[in-house]
Design an enzyme around this catalytic site. Sequence first.
Site: not given
Length: 343
Positions: A30, A76, A151
Amino acid sequence: MKSHERAVMRVLNGETLERPPIWMMRQAGRYLPEYRAERTKAKNFLDFCYNPDLATEVTLQPIRRYGFDAAILFSDIFVVPDALGYPVWFEEGRGPVLEPLSSEQLAKLDQARTMKHLAPVIETVGRLRAQLPSETTLLGFCGAPWTVACYSVAGHTTQDQTAARIGAYRDPELMQAFIDQLVEASITYLVAQIDAGADALQIFDTWAGVLDDAGFERWSIAPTAKIVAGVKAQRPDAKLIGFPKASAARLERYLEGTGVDALGLDWTVPAHVAQALQKKVPVQGNLDPMRLVAGGTALDEGIDYVLETLGSGPHIFNLGHGVTPQTSPDHVARMVKRVKGEI
């Protein structure tokens, strides 16, 4: 140019170069305006990762802009549980969200669907190898099972992964069963990346550092060792870089226990520890990403210190973790030029 002549691969094979090759974790990201423009073309992050046109383009962007010595596949770590059938999605401003781990979720996982689901990612690897400059190393990767599993227990990331640690203590059998599924799928995935054109592989264990001694052995070292052995059983020449973040005091133990070919170092690893490890394997790192944000003297001094302390052995220059979105692209350009001895 053959792959063994690529600078990063030369280092991974044990050479010490006059100037280390350089790449940057999250170098496609980003902080780059061209990345942000491409990101708008996909409705969500996973779709972005599974689109070979978009994933190839953003992987190539930092190579075009900076001339890094390695490109790392844009994907990812959560494509692996997603491929197994574990519910995962991304929320804007929050990041990855997974269904909490349960025996019911575990029973739904299916190894047989993994490679069909990941076919677009493997297609991206092949496209990248065809389009990258011949001198540029192509890196594939996966998340270490513990980091991926963290996660799933909480359903999202937390600062020190307390939910995952408590879950592993309370129901180690459930955690082990999930870890084992991730190990098997990761081996399949990494071998496919090598076959599609990846020169080397990195295993990211971002949350290794939150574990106690016994947990580090069981949840970080043991699964990574199985992945390394599994990949090398099928592709003996494969080179694997292990990156157990925030594990400075345990890096030697990790190296001996996992069999990785090189170590990624975060910015907290002391120079004397890095130098001792470098006598055994190539090392990668370890500029503090916040120096890259700050720029100026702080950046120059940080770069010079890394070059001075690690320059006498096999070294790949990198950040101690991923580049952050607030980083100026101009600071990255300065870093690359300084590492290459141009300024």
